[in-house]
Design a protein around this motif. Structure first.
Motif, PDB file in Angstrom:
ATOM      1  N   SER A  88       0.783  -1.169  -0.135  1.00  0.00           N
ATOM      2  CA  SER A  88      -0.049  -0.014  -0.002  1.00  0.00           C
ATOM      3  C   SER A  88       0.716   1.155   0.099  1.00  0.00           C
ATOM      4  CB  SER A  88      -0.890  -0.032   1.207  1.00  0.00           C
ATOM      5  OG  SER A  88      -1.935   1.105   1.306  1.00  0.00           O
ATOM      6  N   GLU A 102       2.422   4.647   0.115  1.00  0.00           N
ATOM      7  CA  GLU A 102       1.957   5.860   0.732  1.00  0.00           C
ATOM      8  C   GLU A 102       3.094   6.889   0.813  1.00  0.00           C
ATOM      9  OE1 GLU A 102      -0.998   7.173   1.885  1.00  0.00           O
ATOM     10  OE2 GLU A 102      -2.397   5.445   1.808  1.00  0.00           O
ATOM     11  N   PHE A 151      -7.200   1.344   6.864  1.00  0.00           N
ATOM     12  CA  PHE A 151      -5.855   2.108   6.810  1.00  0.00           C
ATOM     13  C   PHE A 151      -5.338   1.906   8.326  1.00  0.00           C
ATOM     14  CE2 PHE A 151      -3.850   5.866   7.803  1.00  0.00           C
ATOM     15  CZ  PHE A 151      -2.677   5.746   6.877  1.00  0.00           C
TER      16      PHE A 151
END
Length: 75
Positions: free
Chosen positions: A39, A41, A59
């Motif tokens: 994921s 980021e 999240f």
């Protein structure tokens, strides 16, 4: 957004920040760990998302996994 929702968003944000601080991790390190989990980021995106407190439960749990938190103290 209701006052109740805002209170819970603030609470979730504070729990996440506390867990990062407890482990001595930065947003940059969290971003790297989340990227390793699949994921991606950026540090800036994390800073904004966490400071707003407007993130999903998924999240939040992913962050807890990334930092190695097995238990969360809610009180």
């Amino acid at each position: 957004m209701s006052d109740v929702d805002a209170q819970y968003q603030t609470r979730a944000k504070n729990i996440l920040k506390a867990e990062l601080k407890r482990r001595g991790l930065t947003y940059r390190e969290l971003a790297e760990r989340l990227t390793n989990l699949g994921s991606p980021e950026s540090e800036r995106n994390l800073t904004n998302k966490i400071s707003r407190g407007s993130f999903t439960t998924a999240f939040f749990i992913m962050c807890m996994d990334a930092i190695g938190a097995k238990d969360v103290q809610l009180a």
